[in-house]
Design a protein around this motif. Structure first.
Motif, PDB file in Angstrom:
ATOM      1  N   LYS A 178     -14.208  20.427  29.606  1.00 24.17           N
ATOM      2  CA  LYS A 178     -12.950  19.703  29.787  1.00 24.17           C
ATOM      3  C   LYS A 178     -11.965  20.238  28.758  1.00 24.17           C
ATOM      4  O   LYS A 178     -12.140  20.057  27.551  1.00 24.17           O
ATOM      5  CB  LYS A 178     -13.134  18.196  29.603  1.00 24.17           C
ATOM      6  CG  LYS A 178     -11.865  17.398  29.918  1.00 24.17           C
ATOM      7  CD  LYS A 178     -12.095  15.902  29.755  1.00 24.17           C
ATOM      8  CE  LYS A 178     -10.844  15.111  30.117  1.00 24.17           C
ATOM      9  NZ  LYS A 178     -11.034  13.651  29.941  1.00 24.17           N
TER      10      LYS A 178
ATOM     11  N   GLY B 241      -7.052  18.437  29.914  1.00 21.08           N
ATOM     12  CA  GLY B 241      -7.667  17.505  30.837  1.00 21.08           C
ATOM     13  C   GLY B 241      -8.235  18.133  32.092  1.00 21.08           C
ATOM     14  O   GLY B 241      -8.675  17.426  33.005  1.00 21.08           O
TER      15      GLY B 241
ATOM     16  N   ARG C 234     -12.725  20.968  25.086  1.00 18.45           N
ATOM     17  CA  ARG C 234     -11.768  20.357  24.148  1.00 18.45           C
ATOM     18  C   ARG C 234     -10.862  21.399  23.490  1.00 18.45           C
ATOM     19  O   ARG C 234     -10.227  21.131  22.477  1.00 18.45           O
ATOM     20  CB  ARG C 234     -12.489  19.519  23.088  1.00 18.45           C
ATOM     21  CG  ARG C 234     -13.203  18.306  23.660  1.00 18.45           C
ATOM     22  CD  ARG C 234     -13.872  17.493  22.574  1.00 18.45           C
ATOM     23  NE  ARG C 234     -14.914  18.256  21.915  1.00 18.45           N
ATOM     24  CZ  ARG C 234     -15.556  17.845  20.815  1.00 18.45           C
ATOM     25  NH1 ARG C 234     -15.245  16.693  20.252  1.00 18.45           N
ATOM     26  NH2 ARG C 234     -16.496  18.587  20.280  1.00 18.45           N
TER      27      ARG C 234
END
Length: 616
Positions: free
Chosen positions: A479, A483, A511
């Motif tokens: 992810k 997003g 991230r």
């Protein structure tokens, strides 16, 4: 979705064995075809054979010897060995004695061996050689439950260590070796009895002991027989680790089918064995197929000239035929004519590398890229990709001969039901599902859901006819800080299929605000090309060479062209060495330990993001 019932096509292989337990399958097999070849194995410079009756005689004697050492119902006996015929005979003997087999990879360290032995409460260890016995001696104070070690290649010490030959010879004299007593004991083994305590290779966290019963394995054999994937006239070549569920399932299938198995676990001899044995069925992990593909492609590139042009043309013709068949159509008349020429000049020679008799390959344990599957199919050797977990006795889905859909793992086997959870996780249930994790009730409850559904941890989808496509591991989805979700496995597979010199790839970006890749080179494939192009034989130097980087960059750019922007690889690093089991980046079944790699090369990864927003 439900797979067809087991009775749907049962009987299509009329001579398959049936029983409630694995030793029962062997008893039934001996009744049906006692004098047919069961196993071939290396003996000196050649091969020796065991018939089914001879194999059972040896199993009966070894089982009696184990009973003499105190094996009773579900007593754990570990096998610490590479793949060889004694592994199979020892496993069958443990089960026939009423015990259960604990599996340990021969590459495990002494400390890892001690953990598995202690966690499983193993009482006897069958070890391959003196090197493995030395491991056990070094941790003897940590494994007090072990009352005896049996060594395949080596001598006993008159105390703790016994030789495999002596165990068999002594067992043959015991009353438990009487055929009638043996048959009575085997008949009493019920399907719910523990057969195997198989430890996961542990891509994350410590290994867990998966409890698999006799009925779990018998189900796999029955399901495969029901769809007629294996025939009695096949010759199966087995080199996969028997400590892995894939290898174990294959042996049970072959006993049920009555197909002979040639056994040699030496990875270095795979190519020679294929040419010598000329098998019809061979199973492997995707990494092996990738390596074969890359070796062929790199060799042809290196030869250049007319050979390279002819190979490219023949491969293109084969791919045209493959793509037509995948679309449910017959190749055009022109393609069929060209295919005959391409086969005579090129494709038949590729098949010849594998003995020339391959009916199909079987791929499992990790995702296989569609590009690799298409290459082999174009050469006339279809790969049937399947899917399952250790927790489901290895085989739960598989593509069928004549109806393989590349990029999928096929429909469920008969007797297996599948559904997709709201978050995309694949759930399925069958008789092959484990009893639970040994000594881990909380983890068992988290994996075995209400209704008997197994939570696989894999993300997937079903197509219009019920074939399953695995898109990624639930815990490995990336992810980005924006997003967006990225599935790394398909990207990694495509890069490996596009550049023949690439060994392994790890896509990173969780991230982070963009994705990058860590790339390794396959030294066996890269070295001839590097030397031919004046790049030398120093693998570490290749990592920073601009010519090498250009080859990798070309492949990544090609893969990027088909990806959404948030999934594209913005930069990459070539690491100085390939991943190996010994250095900890790979499991014994050749899966990448993603977290281990990311931790080991954290400084390399962090440099990609210097000066950017690195995390959410």
């Amino acid at each position: 979705m439900k797979g067809p019932p087991l009775s749907a096509t049962a009987g299509s292989t009329a001579d398959h064995a049936t029983a409630a337990s694995i030793p029962g399958l062997l008893v039934d097999r001996v009744t049906r075809t006692p004098n047919a070849t069961a196993f071939s194995f290396r003996s000196g410079s050649g091969w020796a054979d065991l018939t089914w009756a001879q194999a059972q005689d040896r199993v009966r004697a070894l089982a009696a010897g184990l009973i003499g050492l105190g094996v009773e119902s579900e007593t754990r006996v570990a096998i610490l060995s590479s793949t060889r015929v004694e592994w199979i005979l020892g496993d069958l003997a443990i089960l026939a004695a009423g015990g259960a087999t604990t599996t340990i990879y021969p590459s495990n360290t002494a400390g890892e061996c001690a953990f598995v032995i202690s966690d499983s409460d193993t009482r006897i260890v069958i070890a391959e050689n003196d090197e493995q016995v030395a491991k056990l001696r070094s941790v003897r104070d940590q494994i007090p439950s072990v009352r005896a070690v049996v060594v395949m290649d080596g001598a006993g010490d008159g105390d703790w260590v016994h030789s495999f030959a002596d165990l068999e010879a002594d067992g043959a004299k015991r009353p438990e070796a009487d055929p009638a007593a043996y048959a009575e004991r085997v008949a009493a083994i019920t399907g719910d009895r523990l057969a195997t305590l198989m430890y996961t290779s542990g891509t994350t966290g410590r290994p867990k002991g998966v409890e698999l019963t006799h009925d779990n394995w018998v189900y796999v054999a029955e399901a495969v027989m029901a769809v007629a994937i294996v025939r009695p006239d096949d010759l199966h070549f087995l080199w996969l680790p028997m400590s892995h569920s894939f290898g174990k399932a294959l042996v049970v299938m072959m006993i049920a089918a009555g197909a002979p198995t040639a056994v040699d676990g030496s990875v270095d001899r795979i190519a020679a064995n294929l040419g010598e044995l000329r098998p019809t069925v061979v199973a492997a992990a995707p990494r092996v197929f990738e390596k074969i593909h890359n070796t062929i492609v790199a060799t042809v590139r290196g030869e250049g000239g007319i050979k390279a042009h002819l190979f490219g043309w023949a491969r293109g013709v084969g791919l045209e035929a493959t793509k037509a068949r995948q679309a449910g159509k017959s190749p055009s008349l022109l393609t069929q004519i060209q295919l005959q020429v391409a086969d005579r000049l090129v494709l038949s020679k590729i098949r010849g590398r594998f003995g020339g008799r391959i009916r199909y390959f079987i791929s499992g344990s990790a995702p296989l890229s569609a590009e690799i599957a298409e290459f082999f199919d174009a050469a006339g050797m279809t790969i049937l990709e399947g899917y399952g977990l250790t927790e489901s006795s290895a085989a739960s889905f598989v593509n069928r001969p004549g109806a393989a859909k590349f990029g999928t793992v096929g429909p469920p086997l008969p007797g297996t039901e599948v559904k997709i959870a709201e978050d995309g996780e694949v759930l399925f249930r069958s008789r092959g599902i484990m009893r639970g994790y040994h000594g881990l009730p909380d983890e068992t409850a988290a994996t075995l859901l209400d209704g008997g559904w197994l939570a696989t941890g894999d993300i997937g989808e079903l197509d219009e006819v019920g074939r399953l496509r695995i898109t990624d591991r639930k815990k490995e989805l990336i992810k980005t800080s924006g997003g967006k979700y990225v599935a790394p496995a398909p990207i990694e597979s495509s890069i490996k299929a596009t550049c023949p010199y690439v060994g392994n790839v790890v896509v990173h970006g969780d991230r982070r605000n963009f994705c990058v890749a860590l790339v390794t080179l396959d030294p066996d494939v890269t070295k001839p090309w590097a030397e031919a192009n004046g790049l030398g034989a120093d693998a570490a130097a290749w990592a920073t060479n601009e010519t090498v980087r250009a080859e990798v960059r070309k492949a990544i750019d090609e893969v990027n062209s088909s990806l959404p922007s948030y999934s594209t690889i913005k930069d990459f690093a070539i690491l100085p060495t390939d991943f190996t089991v010994e250095t900890g980046e790979l499991t014994a079944s050749m899966k990448v330990r993603r977290k281990t790699v990311e931790s080991k090369y954290a400084d390399v990864l962090d440099k990609f993001y210097a000066g950017s927003i690195q995390s959410v």
